[in-house]
Design a protein around this motif. Structure first.
Motif, mmCIF file in Angstrom:
data_model
loop_
_atom_site.group_PDB
_atom_site.id
_atom_site.type_symbol
_atom_site.label_atom_id
_atom_site.label_comp_id
_atom_site.label_asym_id
_atom_site.label_seq_id
_atom_site.Cartn_x
_atom_site.Cartn_y
_atom_site.Cartn_z
ATOM 1 N N GLY A 8 0.842 -1.195 0.000
ATOM 2 C CA GLY A 8 0.000 0.000 0.000
ATOM 3 C C GLY A 8 0.873 1.238 0.000
ATOM 4 O O GLY A 8 2.103 1.162 -0.074
ATOM 5 N N VAL A 9 0.226 2.373 0.087
ATOM 6 C CA VAL A 9 0.918 3.659 -0.030
ATOM 7 C C VAL A 9 1.378 4.140 1.348
ATOM 8 O O VAL A 9 0.625 4.063 2.322
ATOM 9 C CB VAL A 9 -0.018 4.718 -0.650
ATOM 10 C CG1 VAL A 9 0.638 6.105 -0.625
ATOM 11 C CG2 VAL A 9 -0.394 4.320 -2.068
ATOM 12 N N ILE A 10 2.615 4.629 1.418
ATOM 13 C CA ILE A 10 3.120 5.291 2.625
ATOM 14 C C ILE A 10 3.267 6.774 2.294
ATOM 15 O O ILE A 10 3.945 7.137 1.329
ATOM 16 C CB ILE A 10 4.479 4.719 3.062
ATOM 17 C CG1 ILE A 10 4.366 3.210 3.324
ATOM 18 C CG2 ILE A 10 4.989 5.451 4.301
ATOM 19 C CD1 ILE A 10 5.707 2.523 3.527
ATOM 20 N N PHE A 11 2.590 7.636 3.077
ATOM 21 C CA PHE A 11 2.740 9.085 2.892
ATOM 22 C C PHE A 11 3.630 9.602 4.017
ATOM 23 O O PHE A 11 3.278 9.507 5.191
ATOM 24 C CB PHE A 11 1.390 9.799 2.901
ATOM 25 C CG PHE A 11 1.415 11.102 2.145
ATOM 26 C CD1 PHE A 11 0.866 11.208 0.876
ATOM 27 C CD2 PHE A 11 2.028 12.239 2.689
ATOM 28 C CE1 PHE A 11 0.905 12.406 0.160
ATOM 29 C CE2 PHE A 11 2.082 13.434 1.985
ATOM 30 C CZ PHE A 11 1.520 13.522 0.715
ATOM 31 N N ASN A 12 4.788 10.128 3.651
ATOM 32 C CA ASN A 12 5.846 10.432 4.610
ATOM 33 C C ASN A 12 6.011 11.934 4.822
ATOM 34 O O ASN A 12 6.365 12.668 3.902
ATOM 35 C CB ASN A 12 7.168 9.842 4.092
ATOM 36 C CG ASN A 12 8.367 10.283 4.917
ATOM 37 O OD1 ASN A 12 8.257 10.453 6.131
ATOM 38 N ND2 ASN A 12 9.493 10.463 4.262
ATOM 39 N N THR A 13 5.775 12.379 6.065
ATOM 40 C CA THR A 13 6.037 13.777 6.425
ATOM 41 C C THR A 13 7.088 13.861 7.532
ATOM 42 O O THR A 13 7.109 14.819 8.306
ATOM 43 C CB THR A 13 4.739 14.488 6.865
ATOM 44 O OG1 THR A 13 4.080 13.708 7.863
ATOM 45 C CG2 THR A 13 3.807 14.713 5.696
ATOM 46 N N LEU A 14 7.965 12.848 7.591
ATOM 47 C CA LEU A 14 9.116 12.943 8.488
ATOM 48 C C LEU A 14 10.018 14.068 8.027
ATOM 49 O O LEU A 14 10.134 14.340 6.828
ATOM 50 C CB LEU A 14 9.906 11.634 8.491
ATOM 51 C CG LEU A 14 9.276 10.423 9.183
ATOM 52 C CD1 LEU A 14 10.094 9.175 8.870
ATOM 53 C CD2 LEU A 14 9.179 10.638 10.688
ATOM 54 N N TYR A 33 5.334 -0.948 -1.726
ATOM 55 C CA TYR A 33 5.130 0.086 -0.708
ATOM 56 C C TYR A 33 5.685 1.424 -1.202
ATOM 57 O O TYR A 33 6.654 1.949 -0.647
ATOM 58 C CB TYR A 33 5.808 -0.317 0.599
ATOM 59 C CG TYR A 33 5.182 -1.527 1.268
ATOM 60 C CD1 TYR A 33 4.167 -1.391 2.205
ATOM 61 C CD2 TYR A 33 5.609 -2.819 0.947
ATOM 62 C CE1 TYR A 33 3.595 -2.501 2.814
ATOM 63 C CE2 TYR A 33 5.038 -3.942 1.545
ATOM 64 C CZ TYR A 33 4.031 -3.772 2.477
ATOM 65 O OH TYR A 33 3.460 -4.869 3.078
ATOM 66 N N PRO A 34 5.112 1.982 -2.274
ATOM 67 C CA PRO A 34 5.601 3.276 -2.763
ATOM 68 C C PRO A 34 5.416 4.355 -1.700
ATOM 69 O O PRO A 34 4.344 4.477 -1.117
ATOM 70 C CB PRO A 34 4.719 3.538 -3.982
ATOM 71 C CG PRO A 34 3.470 2.748 -3.738
ATOM 72 C CD PRO A 34 3.916 1.510 -3.002
ATOM 73 N N THR A 35 6.479 5.091 -1.453
ATOM 74 C CA THR A 35 6.442 6.145 -0.435
ATOM 75 C C THR A 35 6.488 7.512 -1.103
ATOM 76 O O THR A 35 7.362 7.785 -1.924
ATOM 77 C CB THR A 35 7.634 5.996 0.522
ATOM 78 O OG1 THR A 35 7.565 4.721 1.156
ATOM 79 C CG2 THR A 35 7.618 7.074 1.587
ATOM 80 N N MET A 36 5.533 8.364 -0.736
ATOM 81 C CA MET A 36 5.500 9.744 -1.218
ATOM 82 C C MET A 36 5.984 10.648 -0.081
ATOM 83 O O MET A 36 5.391 10.666 0.991
ATOM 84 C CB MET A 36 4.086 10.140 -1.631
ATOM 85 C CG MET A 36 3.956 11.599 -2.097
ATOM 86 S SD MET A 36 4.776 11.942 -3.680
ATOM 87 C CE MET A 36 3.603 11.149 -4.816
ATOM 88 N N SER A 37 7.071 11.360 -0.321
ATOM 89 C CA SER A 37 7.614 12.272 0.684
ATOM 90 C C SER A 37 7.383 13.710 0.252
ATOM 91 O O SER A 37 7.392 14.029 -0.934
ATOM 92 C CB SER A 37 9.116 12.032 0.877
ATOM 93 O OG SER A 37 9.368 10.722 1.337
ATOM 94 N N VAL A 38 7.250 14.577 1.249
ATOM 95 C CA VAL A 38 7.086 16.004 0.951
ATOM 96 C C VAL A 38 8.163 16.839 1.623
ATOM 97 O O VAL A 38 8.076 18.072 1.637
ATOM 98 C CB VAL A 38 5.683 16.499 1.341
ATOM 99 C CG1 VAL A 38 4.638 15.925 0.407
ATOM 100 C CG2 VAL A 38 5.354 16.167 2.793
ATOM 101 N N SER A 39 9.164 16.160 2.195
ATOM 102 C CA SER A 39 10.311 16.886 2.753
ATOM 103 C C SER A 39 11.630 16.235 2.345
ATOM 104 O O SER A 39 12.664 16.493 2.957
ATOM 105 C CB SER A 39 10.220 16.958 4.284
ATOM 106 O OG SER A 39 9.128 17.748 4.686
#
Length: 436
Positions: free
Chosen positions: A239-245, A267-273
């Protein structure tokens, strides 16, 4: 640590980490000129003093040092072209040390003791929230260069990073369309990740997605094993991991994610930082195939970006990379310079604020414009980390997206807007839109 860049004797001070190879030319000091009353000054008479406030030490230094370099590049280019209103810009650099009370203390010093006319700085929303009361109480000016959670619109801040509708929301839409409906949300435990995840949960609920888990780490913590275990339990089939670490936690997170076999194919991870600088620091082998959402990537194909990248490498080294917060900082300095020139003064902050609205700039990412809500239009892009550590752009909006600081998925702020040119509403920073 205070570092002033005067025009007299010169000295070099290397402040950067060996890992990132960061260095900065520091010039000698010029005495402050206190005009009294307004607390601002054009510096020594031949210069205009500005403040730069970022973390040069602590967990956020991994990200913020490069933003200082981009800010300095913009200042150097302006000074080389003749300065602003015939005066050279004189930056004064302060270390927020990844500590929010220190940010507030240093902001106060820059305004009251150094008499700067503007401050460029902050990365985390925690640091911005710490200095916001300082800038509002002193009716001063901060240009903030990093994407954030929105839900804020201050007369005293100009935001050149993305609002959620220019980064987080399009990223969620792209993931729902391309990667799956089940999301696990992981973030650092402070205002940005928690507010961002409130928005994401509301957006998923509205668009048929599902939040299967949510967990947070203290900023700087590397104890990521419990989160990895929770992700595996909540998403046994992927599933999707949304990463705001933010900060150093990302190093441990991506290494253990790969070590646990949670690879981007399932496990595609979308990061915004996570941007180019962080990919270099963490290791390409741990991030290849994962995604990030930004307005700028180093791989953006525009003539302005080619010039920007070449100038940055020429100044700071051919092995250096550029990223979104760096570009946002570069934009901020240039938009402020244009506003000062239109206002005909750097000292009258009210005139500069009014002149900043409507300023347009051909940025490395493409055209941007400052809106009456003190945020800029931005092109939204999603990139996949490639073998070379750079991002292959897999999605981009055809035009810049207008900024919406008050989120329209969250019930408490749905229908609200901000417009600092409005004189017919009680609070221009937050009022209900007509027809909402």
């Amino acid at each position: 640590m205070a570092q002033q860049f005067g025009l007299g004797r010169r000295k070099f001070i290397v402040y950067g980490s060996a890992a990132l190879g960061t260095s900065l030319l520091i010039k000698g000091c010029a005495p402050a000129t206190d005009t009294g009353g307004g607390g601002t000054t054009a510096g020594s008479g031949e210069t205009i003093k500005v403040g730069i406030l970022h973390s040069l030490s602590g967990t956020m230094a991994i990200s913020e040092k490069s933003v200082v370099d981009a800010t300095q590049l913009a200042i150097d280019e302006i000074n080389s072209a003749g300065g602003v209103l015939g005066k050279q810009i004189e930056p004064i650099l302060e270390d927020g040390a990844s500590d929010w009370p220190t940010f507030a203390e240093k902001a106060t010093k820059l305004i009251d003791q150094d008499n700067v006319v503007v401050v460029f700085g902050c990365w985390t929303s925690a640091s911005r929230k710490a200095v916001l009361p300082v800038f509002e109480a002193k009716n001063h000016m901060l240009w903030y260069p990093v994407q954030y959670e929105g839900q804020e619109c201050s007369k005293n801040i100009f935001y050149t990073g993305a609002a959620p509708n220019q980064q987080i929301e399009p990223a969620v839409d792209w993931l729902l369309e391309n990667k799956g409906k089940k999301f696990f949300l992981v973030g650092s435990d402070y205002v940005f990740p928690r507010t961002a995840n409130t928005i994401i949960k509301a957006q998923l609920a509205a668009k048929g997605g599902e939040t299967v888990g949510e967990d947070y780490l203290p900023l700087g913590s590397i104890e990521v094993t419990p989160i990895i275990t929770k992700i595996r339990s909540a998403l046994p089939d992927g599933g999707v991991i949304f990463n705001t670490l933010n900060g150093d936690s990302n190093v441990a997170f991506f290494k253990q994610l790969q070590g646990a076999g949670l690879t981007p194919d399932k496990y595609p991870t979308m990061s915004v930082s996570i941007a180019e600088e962080e990919v270099q620091a963490i290791g390409v082998e741990y991030l290849k195939g994962h995604y990030a959402a930004w307005n700028y990537f180093m791989t953006v194909d525009t003539p302005q970006n080619k010039t920007f990248v070449e100038a940055f490498k020429a100044k700071f080294g051919q092995n250096r990379v550029t990223n979104d917060p760096m570009e946002s900082a570069y934009i901020g300095v240039n938009l402020w310079k244009q506003a000062v020139e239109q206002a005909g003064t750097a000292d009258d902050l009210e005139k500069v604020r009014q002149a900043a609205i409507g300023q347009a700039f051909d940025a490395p990412q493409g055209p941007v414009k400052m809106f009456p809500n003190h945020h800029i239009s931005q092109t939204v892009r999603i990139g996949e980390v490639g073998d070379d550590g750079l991002f292959k752009i897999v999605y981009a909006t055809p035009q810049p997206v207008d900024p919406l600081p008050w989120n329209q998925f969250v019930a408490e702020t749905k229908g609200f807007t901000c417009d600092w040119t409005r004189t017919d509403v009680e609070n221009p920073g937050q009022f209900r839109m007509e027809g909402s």
